[in-house]
Design an enzyme around this catalytic site. Structure first.
Site, PDB file in Angstrom:
ATOM      1  N   GLY A  15       0.836  -1.195   0.000  1.00 29.72           N
ATOM      2  CA  GLY A  15       0.000   0.000   0.000  1.00 29.72           C
ATOM      3  C   GLY A  15       0.868   1.240   0.000  1.00 29.72           C
ATOM      4  N   MET A  17       2.363   5.015   1.559  1.00 30.34           N
ATOM      5  CA  MET A  17       2.876   5.445   2.860  1.00 30.34           C
ATOM      6  C   MET A  17       1.699   5.807   3.762  1.00 30.34           C
ATOM      7  SD  MET A  17       6.390   7.499   1.993  1.00 30.34           S
ATOM      8  CE  MET A  17       6.814   7.723   3.722  1.00 30.34           C
ATOM      9  N   TYR A  18       1.874   5.593   5.052  1.00 30.31           N
ATOM     10  CA  TYR A  18       0.902   5.891   6.105  1.00 30.31           C
ATOM     11  C   TYR A  18      -0.325   4.984   6.073  1.00 30.31           C
ATOM     12  CZ  TYR A  18       3.889   9.932   5.732  1.00 30.31           C
ATOM     13  OH  TYR A  18       4.989  10.735   5.614  1.00 30.31           O
ATOM     14  N   SER A  19      -0.208   3.827   5.428  1.00 30.98           N
ATOM     15  CA  SER A  19      -1.337   2.888   5.407  1.00 30.98           C
ATOM     16  C   SER A  19      -1.240   1.842   6.519  1.00 30.98           C
ATOM     17  CB  SER A  19      -1.434   2.198   4.044  1.00 30.98           C
ATOM     18  OG  SER A  19      -0.250   1.467   3.758  1.00 30.98           O
ATOM     19  N   LYS A  21       1.472  -0.486   6.826  1.00 31.36           N
ATOM     20  CA  LYS A  21       2.152  -1.710   6.374  1.00 31.36           C
ATOM     21  C   LYS A  21       3.132  -2.228   7.420  1.00 31.36           C
ATOM     22  CE  LYS A  21       3.946   0.370   2.911  1.00 31.36           C
ATOM     23  NZ  LYS A  21       3.471   1.697   3.321  1.00 31.36           N
ATOM     24  N   THR A  22       3.974  -1.352   7.923  1.00 34.02           N
ATOM     25  CA  THR A  22       4.970  -1.768   8.913  1.00 34.02           C
ATOM     26  C   THR A  22       4.296  -2.166  10.220  1.00 34.02           C
ATOM     27  OG1 THR A  22       6.668  -0.400   7.879  1.00 34.02           O
ATOM     28  CG2 THR A  22       7.048  -1.051  10.168  1.00 34.02           C
ATOM     29  N   GLU A  89      10.051  -2.727   3.932  1.00 32.37           N
ATOM     30  CA  GLU A  89      10.507  -1.862   2.832  1.00 32.37           C
ATOM     31  C   GLU A  89      11.041  -2.697   1.671  1.00 32.37           C
ATOM     32  OE1 GLU A  89       9.652   1.114   2.898  1.00 32.37           O
ATOM     33  OE2 GLU A  89       9.641   1.827   4.961  1.00 32.37           O
ATOM     34  N   ALA A  90      10.299  -3.736   1.325  1.00 35.80           N
ATOM     35  CA  ALA A  90      10.725  -4.677   0.280  1.00 35.80           C
ATOM     36  C   ALA A  90      10.954  -3.998  -1.063  1.00 35.80           C
ATOM     37  CB  ALA A  90       9.697  -5.800   0.141  1.00 35.80           C
ATOM     38  N   GLN A  91      10.288  -2.876  -1.309  1.00 31.91           N
ATOM     39  CA  GLN A  91      10.439  -2.189  -2.596  1.00 31.91           C
ATOM     40  C   GLN A  91      11.857  -1.691  -2.838  1.00 31.91           C
ATOM     41  OE1 GLN A  91       8.788  -0.785  -0.016  1.00 31.91           O
ATOM     42  NE2 GLN A  91       9.749   1.210   0.297  1.00 31.91           N
TER      43      GLN A  91
END
Length: 191
Positions: A15, A17-19, A21-22, A89-91
Site C-alpha cells: 500500500g 505510505m501511512y497505510s 504496512k509496517t 521496505e521490500a520495494q
C-alpha cells in the site's frame, strides 16, 4: 494466513505510505513470537529514517531487525531455526529478492514482506509486483487521502510543498516532510 507446519508460504502487505504496512508486519511478527515461533526481521540498510537497527512504523511501533545491503545478504544472515521471516521496505531491494523469498518459502518457512506497491509516480515499485504475483496471501491496504479524506492508494512526494516531477529520482528516504498519502483523484505528478 495459516497453513500446515510442513508448508512455507509468502504473505505481502502492500500500500502507500501511512497505510500501516509496517504496523501490520510488526503485528504478525509479534503474534508469531507469542506462538513461540523463531522470527527474524530484515530491512534494507538505506532505511534509516527512525532507526539504523530497528524496523519502526510511523506510529512509533518498533521491532528489532537485521539491516542488510542486498537481498542476497538475507540468505547469508538467515538462521537455520527461523520459522517466520519478516522483510520491511521490500520495494528497496533488487529483483533477486523474489527468488530469495521463494527459496525461503520452499524450505517450509513463512515469509512476510511489507512495502510500497507503487512509487511516487504511481508506477509499480521494485520487486513488489512480482512478490505480489507469487504470494499466497496479499493484503493491499489503504491510507487516508490527506487532501480529501477518501481512501488513499498512492504516495505523493512533495518538494517544498509541491508535487515532485516525473523526472525526479524514484528513491528518496523521508517521512511526513516529503510524502503524503493521496487518492487516485488527488495524486499529482507534473511532467
Amino acid at each position: 494466513m495459516y497453513g500446515p507446519k510442513d508448508h512455507g508460504w509468502i504473505e505481502v502487505v502492500a500500500g502507500p505510505m501511512y497505510s500501516g504496512k509496517t504496523e501490520e508486519l510488526i503485528r504478525r511478527i509479534r503474534r508469531a513470537e507469542i506462538a513461540k515461533q523463531k522470527v527474524q526481521v530484515f530491512k534494507p540498510e538505506i532505511d534509516n529514517r527512525y532507526s539504523k537497527q530497528d524496523v519502526v512504523s510511523h506510529a512509533g511501533d518498533k521491532i528489532q531487525s537485521v539491516p542488510v545491503k542486498s537481498s542476497k545478504e538475507i540468505l547469508e544472515k538467515l538462521l537455520d531455526d527461523t520459522d517466520v521471516i519478516g522483510i520491511d521496505e521490500a520495494q528497496f531491494f533488487d529483483d533477486f529478492l523474489v527468488e530469495i523469498v521463494s527459496k525461503i518459502a520452499n524450505n517450509n518457512r513463512r515469509v512476510i514482506c511489507a512495502g510500497l506497491d507503487m512509487d511516487f509516480k504511481g508506477e509499480p515499485f521494485g520487486p513488489m509486483p512480482k512478490l505480489m504475483a507469487i504470494a499466497e496471501f496479499v493484503d493491499k491496504i489503504q491510507a487516508v487521502c490527506m487532501v480529501c479524506n477518501n481512501p488513499a492508494t498512492r504516495t505523493q512526494r512533495l518538494i517544498n510543498g509541491k508535487p515532485a516531477k516525473k523526472s525526479d529520482p524514484v528513491v528518496l528516504i523521508g517521512a511526513q516532510e516529503s510524502y503524503e498519502a493521496r487518492c487516485r483523484k488527488c495524486h499529482r505528478v507534473p511532467r
